[in-house]
Scaffold this motif. Sequence first.
Motif, PDB file in Angstrom:
ATOM      1  N   MET A  62      39.389  25.911  -9.359  1.00 38.62           N
ATOM      2  CA  MET A  62      40.591  26.741  -8.033  1.00 38.62           C
ATOM      3  C   MET A  62      39.838  27.001  -6.754  1.00 38.62           C
ATOM      4  SD  MET A  62      42.557  29.998  -8.551  1.00 38.62           S
ATOM      5  CE  MET A  62      43.969  29.812  -9.932  1.00 38.62           C
ATOM      6  N   ASN A  63      38.554  27.759  -6.638  1.00 32.97           N
ATOM      7  CA  ASN A  63      38.130  27.543  -5.306  1.00 32.97           C
ATOM      8  C   ASN A  63      36.795  25.921  -4.881  1.00 32.97           C
ATOM      9  OD1 ASN A  63      39.430  30.393  -4.950  1.00 32.97           O
ATOM     10  ND2 ASN A  63      38.022  30.649  -6.294  1.00 32.97           N
ATOM     11  N   ASP A  64      36.704  25.052  -5.794  1.00 34.67           N
ATOM     12  CA  ASP A  64      35.841  24.024  -5.575  1.00 34.67           C
ATOM     13  C   ASP A  64      37.105  22.493  -5.154  1.00 34.67           C
ATOM     14  OD1 ASP A  64      33.341  26.115  -6.187  1.00 34.67           O
ATOM     15  OD2 ASP A  64      34.693  25.668  -8.661  1.00 34.67           O
ATOM     16  N   GLU A  65      35.863  22.048  -4.811  1.00 30.36           N
ATOM     17  CA  GLU A  65      36.083  20.713  -4.402  1.00 30.36           C
ATOM     18  C   GLU A  65      36.518  19.974  -6.070  1.00 30.36           C
ATOM     19  OE1 GLU A  65      36.791  16.718  -2.371  1.00 30.36           O
ATOM     20  OE2 GLU A  65      36.549  18.912  -1.642  1.00 30.36           O
ATOM     21  N   LYS A  66      37.177  18.872  -6.787  1.00 27.41           N
ATOM     22  CA  LYS A  66      37.469  19.150  -8.203  1.00 27.41           C
ATOM     23  C   LYS A  66      36.510  17.396  -8.681  1.00 27.41           C
ATOM     24  CE  LYS A  66      39.781  18.699 -11.894  1.00 27.41           C
ATOM     25  NZ  LYS A  66      41.942  17.779 -12.099  1.00 27.41           N
ATOM     26  N   LEU A  67      35.720  17.666  -9.218  1.00 29.33           N
ATOM     27  CA  LEU A  67      34.986  17.122 -10.242  1.00 29.33           C
ATOM     28  C   LEU A  67      36.084  16.123 -10.779  1.00 29.33           C
ATOM     29  CD1 LEU A  67      32.288  15.425 -10.761  1.00 29.33           C
ATOM     30  CD2 LEU A  67      32.282  17.469 -12.805  1.00 29.33           C
ATOM     31  N   ASP A  68      36.001  14.501 -10.496  1.00 28.53           N
ATOM     32  CA  ASP A  68      36.810  13.924 -11.602  1.00 28.53           C
ATOM     33  C   ASP A  68      36.906  13.400 -12.606  1.00 28.53           C
ATOM     34  OD1 ASP A  68      38.039  12.808  -9.165  1.00 28.53           O
ATOM     35  OD2 ASP A  68      36.317  11.158  -9.038  1.00 28.53           O
ATOM     36  N   GLU A  69      37.045  13.557 -13.500  1.00 27.60           N
ATOM     37  CA  GLU A  69      37.344  13.795 -15.248  1.00 27.60           C
ATOM     38  C   GLU A  69      36.082  12.670 -15.874  1.00 27.60           C
ATOM     39  OE1 GLU A  69      39.380  14.901 -19.456  1.00 27.60           O
ATOM     40  OE2 GLU A  69      40.335  14.677 -18.113  1.00 27.60           O
ATOM     41  N   ALA A  70      36.300  11.575 -15.335  1.00 21.80           N
ATOM     42  CA  ALA A  70      35.925  10.070 -16.015  1.00 21.80           C
ATOM     43  C   ALA A  70      34.102  10.174 -15.491  1.00 21.80           C
ATOM     44  CB  ALA A  70      36.178   9.203 -15.270  1.00 21.80           C
ATOM     45  N   LEU A  94      22.485  22.924 -18.841  1.00 26.95           N
ATOM     46  CA  LEU A  94      22.885  23.030 -17.320  1.00 26.95           C
ATOM     47  C   LEU A  94      23.590  21.826 -17.026  1.00 26.95           C
ATOM     48  CD1 LEU A  94      20.567  25.643 -16.190  1.00 26.95           C
ATOM     49  CD2 LEU A  94      22.867  26.182 -16.178  1.00 26.95           C
ATOM     50  N   LEU A  95      24.080  21.044 -16.127  1.00 30.00           N
ATOM     51  CA  LEU A  95      24.795  19.963 -15.824  1.00 30.00           C
ATOM     52  C   LEU A  95      24.857  19.789 -14.545  1.00 30.00           C
ATOM     53  CD1 LEU A  95      24.874  16.727 -16.348  1.00 30.00           C
ATOM     54  CD2 LEU A  95      27.387  17.356 -17.773  1.00 30.00           C
ATOM     55  N   THR A  96      24.212  18.707 -13.465  1.00 26.32           N
ATOM     56  CA  THR A  96      24.314  18.563 -12.783  1.00 26.32           C
ATOM     57  C   THR A  96      24.640  17.592 -11.863  1.00 26.32           C
ATOM     58  OG1 THR A  96      21.949  20.450 -11.965  1.00 26.32           O
ATOM     59  CG2 THR A  96      22.978  19.099 -10.299  1.00 26.32           C
ATOM     60  N   ILE A  97      25.764  17.765 -11.215  1.00 25.12           N
ATOM     61  CA  ILE A  97      26.455  15.926 -11.437  1.00 25.12           C
ATOM     62  C   ILE A  97      26.568  16.215  -9.005  1.00 25.12           C
ATOM     63  CG2 ILE A  97      28.443  14.744 -11.066  1.00 25.12           C
ATOM     64  CD1 ILE A  97      28.969  16.005 -13.523  1.00 25.12           C
ATOM     65  N   ALA A  98      26.091  14.858  -9.215  1.00 21.91           N
ATOM     66  CA  ALA A  98      26.956  14.797  -7.217  1.00 21.91           C
ATOM     67  C   ALA A  98      27.305  13.204  -7.724  1.00 21.91           C
ATOM     68  CB  ALA A  98      25.158  13.998  -6.955  1.00 21.91           C
ATOM     69  N   ASP A  99      28.366  13.352  -6.943  1.00 27.80           N
ATOM     70  CA  ASP A  99      28.690  12.107  -7.117  1.00 27.80           C
ATOM     71  C   ASP A  99      29.179  11.423  -5.937  1.00 27.80           C
ATOM     72  OD1 ASP A  99      31.089  10.204  -7.247  1.00 27.80           O
ATOM     73  OD2 ASP A  99      33.072  11.576  -7.834  1.00 27.80           O
ATOM     74  N   PHE A 100      28.640  10.844  -5.607  1.00 27.07           N
ATOM     75  CA  PHE A 100      28.353   9.876  -4.231  1.00 27.07           C
ATOM     76  C   PHE A 100      29.503   8.651  -4.063  1.00 27.07           C
ATOM     77  CE2 PHE A 100      23.461  10.575  -3.469  1.00 27.07           C
ATOM     78  CZ  PHE A 100      23.655  11.725  -3.027  1.00 27.07           C
ATOM     79  N   SER A 101      30.554   8.747  -4.616  1.00 23.32           N
ATOM     80  CA  SER A 101      31.548   7.731  -4.364  1.00 23.32           C
ATOM     81  C   SER A 101      33.097   8.782  -3.207  1.00 23.32           C
ATOM     82  CB  SER A 101      32.165   7.730  -5.541  1.00 23.32           C
ATOM     83  OG  SER A 101      33.031   8.732  -5.850  1.00 23.32           O
ATOM     84  N   LYS A 102      32.112   9.692  -3.306  1.00 20.43           N
ATOM     85  CA  LYS A 102      32.695  11.005  -2.007  1.00 20.43           C
ATOM     86  C   LYS A 102      32.477  10.636  -1.081  1.00 20.43           C
ATOM     87  CE  LYS A 102      35.084  13.581  -6.139  1.00 20.43           C
ATOM     88  NZ  LYS A 102      36.035  13.760  -5.615  1.00 20.43           N
ATOM     89  N   SER A 104      29.883  11.844   2.427  1.00 21.75           N
ATOM     90  CA  SER A 104      29.543  13.627   2.756  1.00 21.75           C
ATOM     91  C   SER A 104      29.897  14.792   2.681  1.00 21.75           C
ATOM     92  CB  SER A 104      28.161  13.198   2.771  1.00 21.75           C
ATOM     93  OG  SER A 104      28.355  12.340   4.329  1.00 21.75           O
ATOM     94  N   ASN A 105      30.826  14.800   3.578  1.00 20.38           N
ATOM     95  CA  ASN A 105      31.944  15.876   4.012  1.00 20.38           C
ATOM     96  C   ASN A 105      32.784  17.249   2.732  1.00 20.38           C
ATOM     97  OD1 ASN A 105      30.910  14.678   6.637  1.00 20.38           O
ATOM     98  ND2 ASN A 105      32.645  14.429   6.944  1.00 20.38           N
ATOM     99  N   THR A 106      32.192  16.695   2.069  1.00 21.89           N
ATOM    100  CA  THR A 106      32.777  16.594   0.765  1.00 21.89           C
ATOM    101  C   THR A 106      31.806  18.018   0.310  1.00 21.89           C
ATOM    102  OG1 THR A 106      33.305  15.787  -0.852  1.00 21.89           O
ATOM    103  CG2 THR A 106      35.235  15.645   0.844  1.00 21.89           C
ATOM    104  N   LYS A 107      31.971  18.955  -1.045  1.00 21.64           N
ATOM    105  CA  LYS A 107      31.579  19.376  -1.585  1.00 21.64           C
ATOM    106  C   LYS A 107      31.280  18.308  -2.847  1.00 21.64           C
ATOM    107  CE  LYS A 107      31.642  24.005   0.102  1.00 21.64           C
ATOM    108  NZ  LYS A 107      32.038  25.337   0.201  1.00 21.64           N
ATOM    109  N   ARG A 108      29.996  17.005  -3.139  1.00 25.54           N
ATOM    110  CA  ARG A 108      30.363  16.202  -4.030  1.00 25.54           C
ATOM    111  C   ARG A 108      28.966  17.034  -4.672  1.00 25.54           C
ATOM    112  NH1 ARG A 108      28.054  11.520  -0.315  1.00 25.54           N
ATOM    113  NH2 ARG A 108      25.871  12.211   0.484  1.00 25.54           N
ATOM    114  N   LEU A 109      28.931  17.610  -5.193  1.00 25.36           N
ATOM    115  CA  LEU A 109      27.445  18.247  -5.947  1.00 25.36           C
ATOM    116  C   LEU A 109      28.482  19.751  -6.774  1.00 25.36           C
ATOM    117  CD1 LEU A 109      23.878  18.437  -6.238  1.00 25.36           C
ATOM    118  CD2 LEU A 109      24.888  20.431  -6.847  1.00 25.36           C
ATOM    119  N   TRP A 110      27.523  19.864  -8.102  1.00 25.93           N
ATOM    120  CA  TRP A 110      27.838  20.856  -9.240  1.00 25.93           C
ATOM    121  C   TRP A 110      27.155  21.257  -9.867  1.00 25.93           C
ATOM    122  CZ3 TRP A 110      31.218  16.716  -7.498  1.00 25.93           C
ATOM    123  CH2 TRP A 110      32.595  16.566  -6.693  1.00 25.93           C
ATOM    124  N   VAL A 111      26.884  22.158 -10.360  1.00 27.05           N
ATOM    125  CA  VAL A 111      26.334  22.932 -11.452  1.00 27.05           C
ATOM    126  C   VAL A 111      26.927  23.601 -12.254  1.00 27.05           C
ATOM    127  CG1 VAL A 111      23.817  24.207 -11.859  1.00 27.05           C
ATOM    128  CG2 VAL A 111      24.126  22.939  -9.832  1.00 27.05           C
TER     129      VAL A 111
END
Length: 249
Positions: A62-70, A94-102, A104-111
Amino acid sequence: MRKILFVLLPFYLIATSFVLPKIPTEKQSFRNDTLSIAKNSESIVNLNLSESQNIFTALDFMNDEKLDEAVFEKAYKGFEKLKKSGQLAAESELLTIADFSKSSNTKRLWVIDLANKKILFNALVAHGMGTGEEFAEHFSNTDSSHQSSLGFYVTETTYNGNNGYSLKLEGMDKGYNDAAFARAIVMHGADYVNENFAAAHKRIGRSWGCPAISRELAEPIINTIKGKNCLFIYYPDENYLNSSEWLKS
């Protein structure tokens, strides 16, 4: 006649005070059966979901950038294989994901806390200068390329260096990021990773290949994920996705 009615009235009132059990009509019975089947079907569907789908469904974006399920499914598959192979800490969840398809101005890292199905951090993260401008395009495992490297990493120990508090990373994908340690590819804080910089330059700043995060979040994120946990840097590169041993079934 009045006397007879007076005598019979108490018996009538007693008789009418008993309520006969309500017999469901055919329509009501059908409706109840339908609801019961629907509930059972819903339970069966939930049982049929994979563990990664159950976790992803429970995450609150809800308050975060949406991570793609795939992307999450790929990251989770690698996480499980790394853990089973003994590359991660036994208690790691713990799983940290950086989606570099997005952008760089978006919050594309999730912990993500897998055990409690919670997003602990959602943050900006920079790619390398040689990788692209706002969007990542090029990746390398070569020293002095100033490019980011794709794939799975295991987080190691921390140190204080030229970029302040930093986290060492061990690349786990041969030919894609296994030179990360030798290249000094680490997670660190950087002044150029913030929304003000992005507003002024149309993109956040870029590193020499490190997944750099904001100064403000460097210490809390690094302290959370250090010590044999999983980091996945994603980009839809078919060669990588088809060759990584951690993504094979």
